[in-house]
Structure formats: structure tokens, C-alpha cells
Design an enzyme around this catalytic site. Structure first.
Site, PDB file in Angstrom:
ATOM      1  N   SER A 123       7.875  11.182  27.716  1.00 18.24           N
ATOM      2  CA  SER A 123       8.312  12.450  27.146  1.00 18.24           C
ATOM      3  C   SER A 123       7.740  12.680  25.752  1.00 18.24           C
ATOM      4  CB  SER A 123       9.847  12.486  27.057  1.00 18.24           C
ATOM      5  OG  SER A 123      10.318  11.446  26.212  1.00 18.24           O
ATOM      6  N   HIS A 144       6.708  14.518  34.078  1.00 17.51           N
ATOM      7  CA  HIS A 144       7.860  14.403  33.182  1.00 17.51           C
ATOM      8  C   HIS A 144       9.090  15.019  33.827  1.00 17.51           C
ATOM      9  CE1 HIS A 144      10.109  15.622  29.306  1.00 17.51           C
ATOM     10  NE2 HIS A 144      10.456  14.406  29.670  1.00 17.51           N
ATOM     11  N   GLU A 156       7.633  18.696  34.440  1.00 22.88           N
ATOM     12  CA  GLU A 156       6.409  19.104  33.745  1.00 22.88           C
ATOM     13  C   GLU A 156       5.261  18.256  34.278  1.00 22.88           C
ATOM     14  OE1 GLU A 156       7.850  20.570  29.353  1.00 22.88           O
ATOM     15  OE2 GLU A 156       7.822  18.411  29.722  1.00 22.88           O
ATOM     16  N   ASN A 194       9.785  20.201  24.927  1.00 21.47           N
ATOM     17  CA  ASN A 194      10.054  19.551  23.652  1.00 21.47           C
ATOM     18  C   ASN A 194       9.234  20.118  22.504  1.00 21.47           C
ATOM     19  OD1 ASN A 194      12.134  17.775  24.307  1.00 21.47           O
ATOM     20  ND2 ASN A 194      10.716  16.273  25.159  1.00 21.47           N
TER      21      ASN A 194
END
Length: 505
Positions: A123, A144, A156, A194
């Protein structure tokens, strides 16, 4: 390139919470699954734990007994990497250290076939850097998953610099065949979620650090006005302050300490003190048994104004005019094509947050952005020490007459929801311009990955082409550190012609 055939074995290396979750997803989809962990006996323990979760799915009638038994028969713990030789996909979910992951994949490359797809669930690390250790990095991709992997739909699919298109496509289609919602993105710090989510935390912490409001009030405004599922303080307490700060720090460092991603000093102090959130019993809030959550600031009852004068249609806050009339308060209209203010009987003004401060004007109260002014249950107001008490009382009474709780915050430019949404929109436009992902995938990722009420581009279309740029430009004038400088992508978007087809946002 199609998804992996269900007869193809899938391996998961690393048997922590995420590794077990990924293994369960592949198993329930119908694949034979191999589990491997460097700790002797740990893979077998993890297989038993997955089996127990399958039992609970049967109890909840989400899985039949026959399907559970078949899945258990397909789940095999491995004692050595050599037992993964026939796997068509190996997903790694081990310690978030570049050297550990690189060493693992170097070893795997000598075990599996040349056409085996290799994937990392990292991540925070660079997919390109991890894959750079391989002789054939073209078959390496990021997958991910979000925790808990069996429940959260988003995956992802990250292409490193050397990832072959065929490998990324196969990984994408496999994730979709497993019942997930994949989004494709380039290898950028933080990937999609993120990266673009950083302002949600950063702006809440900035308001707190500026003594604009306390955590309970900021959280309440983000939930009850912004429509977010949780506020930034309660969410980071849930995630873990150390985990959240680590991701923020990683993104900041990976972008060469770009000021837009600067970590919060207040959060650093929280981590240093060991107050990591729910897992330690104390974070921004006290989570110990019997502790009471502090109440958000809520203004006492005030009388509504006798009338308001609307200068224009109030732009993104135009729904307020209908609500005011429904509450029995007369609205007098004044022609102003770009008006976003109301004049109160006291002579003071009530304006939608625009990146400026109340102290700059004679008598202005700002109100924050809401996802839906009709459904919002709380509205934040900000004023300066120079705002007249009469104007402030009328502003409070007006929103209370609309059935809203009112929170007073400091004279913070952009307030809470408005500055947060504007920065999220800006980072999203910047990401598209730099080829990170498409608008559609970014909106999908932010809705599914962090439960945003709208994706950034949905917000952008709702609020208007120029709104985010104008607010950030005003904020930048008041804080020229570069944190609020609108990106070139947002500048181009704001100033592009509305006449071109497909540019309504």
C-alpha cells in the site's frame, strides 16, 4: 487477455489479516489456493482460521455447506516456496519493507513458471522498485486490496514502470472475476486512494492546529454537513494513528516532501505519546471502557431574521433559498449573476465559504459547504472578533430555523468541508493530468475505497467548473506556502470553455 482459469492455482505469501483475506477471496471464487509463510506452522494455522471464517459464512447463509467443503478441499498450506511451482498467480502480503519484498520475489522467480503472474499487495511502496529486483519485471503488478479484503470491493491494479500491459490486464480481469471492482492506475505514491485522500485528514488537522475547532466539532461537520461516513479524527483513531501517519509520511517523502502532503505535527505528537487510537484505548478520543465522547460545539437557540436579501442564486448553496422560503422567512432577490451572499436585516452578510476570512470584511459571517443543504443536519459558521453580535445571532437563527444544528468555528479560510473538498478535487485533476488514472476510476476508487459520498469529479460537476480553483486561489493568497496552490490541471479545467462537449464539470 482474460482472467485466470478457475483451475489455475493461486498462492498467497504472508498469512496475516490481509494475506488471509486475499486467500479467502481467491478460494471462494473457485481457485485452488496455496498458503505460505516463513514462520513454520503458520500457514496451517492460517488455513484453519480461514476455514473458521467459511463456517461463519455458512451460518450466515452466505455460503452453502457444499461450497464450503469444496473450498476447504482446495486450500493447502505450503511448507516451502517450492510447493508454489505450478501456481499461475502469486500474491505477496508480507512486511512493508522493500528489501524483504525484493528478496522474496527474487526467490519466487526461481521457483514459478515464466508465465506466472507475480503481484504485491503493498500500500505504500513503489511497485516499480519491488519489481526492479526481477529478471522479468514485465509480469509484475500491484494488486492492492483494502481491509477486510473479503468485504471491501475495491482493488487497485497498479502498473509499475516495467509492467506489461498484458500482465496488468490479466490481473484486472482476474480481480473482476473474483467479484471485486478493480481500478487501473500507474505506479504513483499512494496509488489512487492514499494519494487523493490525504487532504481529508490534513485539512481537518490543520483546522485543529489553527485552533479553529476541536476534533469532535470538526468530525461532526464533516459527517453532518459534508456527508462523509466518518470524520477525520474518529477515522484515524480507527485506522491507527501510527498507520495513518506512516502512509502520510510515505507519500510526502515519495513526492520529495511536496508541501501539499506535509504531515501533521499534532498527529506526530499523538503517535510519539503512544496514543494510537482504539487499539491503545486513547487517540484523539478516549476509547477506554465507560469513556464518553465529547459533544461537538453547538450554538444555543437564536431568533431567525425577519427576512434575507439574496444576492444572486448563491451558486453551490442555491438550495438554501428554497429552504428559507419553506421555513416562512421572506427572501428578497437582488440581481447578481455571481452572487453567493445573503444580506441580513442587521446589514451584515452571510456568505458561502470562499477561501477568504471574515476579518477582511466589515461584517460577514461565513457558512460552510454542504453535500446537500436539505439533508444536512449541521452547518458550520465562522466569524471574526469584528463581526457584530447581531449579525452572528441572525446567521445562527437562520440555519436553526431550517432545522440545522449550528457549530461556530474560528475565522478559518475555507472553513472545514469546503477546503477539504476543494483540495480533493485539485489532487484528482492533477492525477488525471499526470496519467495516474481515469476520472471514472478515481471516482470509483474514492467512493469504494474510503466511502466518500461523491467522487472528486462528481463533486466538481456538482459545484461548478471554477469553484475549487477560486477557493484554493483565495486560500493560497492567505497561505502562500504552496499548500493551496491550485494545480496547473485545475487551472486549465477552470478556465476551459464550457461550450465544448463533455466539459460540464
Amino acid at each position: 487477455m482474460t482472467a485466470l482459469d478457475l483451475s489455475s492455482p493461486v498462492a498467497v505469501v504472508g498469512t496475516g489479516t490481509m494475506g488471509q483475506g486475499i486467500a479467502q477471496v481467491a478460494l471462494v471464487a473457485g481457485h485452488p489456493v496455496r498458503l505460505y509463510d516463513t514462520v513454520p506452522g503458520r500457514a496451517r494455522e492460517a488455513a484453519d482460521e480461514i476455514g473458521a471464517r467459511l463456517d461463519r459464512l455458512v451460518e450466515k447463509e452466505r455460503l452453502t455447506g457444499a461450497d464450503r467443503d469444496a473450498a476447504r478441499a482446495r486450500l493447502l498450506p505450503a511448507e516451502a516456496l517450492a510447493e508454489l511451482a505450478d501456481c499461475a498467480l502469486v500474491v505477496e502480503a508480507v512486511l512493508e519493507r522493500l528489501d524483504v519484498k525484493q528478496d522474496l520475489f527474487r526467490e519466487l522467480e526461481g521457483v514459478v513458471a515464466d508465465d506466472c503472474l507475480l503481484a504485491t499487495n503493498t500500500s505504500s511502496l513503489s511497485v516499480t522498485a519491488i519489481g526492479g529486483a526481477l529478471r522479468s519485471p514485465g509480469r509484475f503488478v500491484g494488486l492492492h486490496f483494502f481491509n477486510p479484503a473479503p468485504l471491501l470491493p475495491l482493488v487497485e491494479v497498479v502498473s509499475g514502470f516495467a509492467t506489461d500491459v498484458s500482465s496488468a490486464t490479466r490481473a484486472y480481469e482476474t480481480a473482476r472475476a473474483w467479484g471485486k471492482t478493480p481500478v487501473a492506475c500507474a505506479d504513483t505514491p499512494g496509488f489512487i486512494v492514499n494519494r487523493i485522500a490525504r487532504p481529508f485528514y490534513a485539512e481537518a488537522f490543520a483546522v485543529y492546529e489553527a485552533q479553529g475547532a476541536d476534533p469532535a466539532t470538526i468530525d461532526a461537520v464533516l459527517r453532518e454537513s459534508g456527508g462523509f461516513r466518518m470524520g477525520a479524527f474518529e477515522l484515524t483513531d480507527l485506522i491507527g494513528q501510527d498507520v495513518n501517519e506512516s502512509v502520510t509520511h510515505s507519500v510526502w517523502q515519495s513526492f520529495f516532501q511536496d508541501v501539499r502532503f506535509t504531515p501533521s505535527l499534532a498527529q506526530r505528537r499523538l503517535v510519539e505519546s503512544g496514543r494510537l487510537g482504539r487499539k491503545t484505548g486513547q487517540g484523539w478520543y478516549d476509547h477506554q471502557d465507560g469513556a464518553e465522547r465529547p459533544d461537538p460545539d453547538t450554538a444555543e437557540r437564536r431568533q431567525p431574521p425577519a427576512y434575507v436579501v439574496a444576492e444572486g442564486d448563491l451558486g453551490p448553496a442555491s438550495d438554501l433559498l428554497a429552504l428559507i422560503r419553506e421555513a416562512g422567512i421572506p427572501v428578497r432577490d437582488e440581481d447578481d449573476d455571481n452572487g453567493t451572499r445573503m444580506v441580513l436585516p442587521s446589514g451584515g452578510q452571510l456568505a458561502l465559504a470562499d477561501g477568504q476570512t471574515s476579518v477582511e470584511f466589515r461584517d460577514v459571517v461565513y457558512f460552510d459547504l454542504a453535500l446537500d443543504y436539505r439533508k444536512a443536519t449541521r452547518i458550520a459558521l465562522s466569524a471574526s472578533q469584528d463581526t457584530s453580535p447581531g449579525t452572528l445571532a441572525e446567521a445562527i437563527g437562520l440555519f436553526q430555523a431550517l432545522g440545522k444544528r449550528v457549530s461556530l468555528i474560528g475565522d478559518v479560510p475555507g472553513m472545514i468541508v469546503a477546503r477539504t473538498v476543494a483540495r480533493i478535487i485539485d489532487l484528482a485533476h492533477d492525477a488525471v493530468a499526470k496519467g495516474v488514472a481515469t476520472e471514472e476510476d478515481i471516482d470509483t476508487a474514492m467512493r469504494l475505497g474510503v466511502n466518500y459520498p461523491l467522487g472528486p469529479f462528481e463533486w466538481s460537476r456538482k459545484l461548478g467548473r471554477y469553484w475549487a480553483y477560486a477557493l484554493l486561489d483565495d486560500l493560497h493568497m492567505r497561505d502562500p506556502s504552496g499548500r493551496y496552490t491550485p494545480s496547473l490541471a485545475l487551472y486549465r479545467h477552470a478556465h476551459a470553455s464550457d461550450k465544448r462537449e463533455g466539459t460540464a464539470s
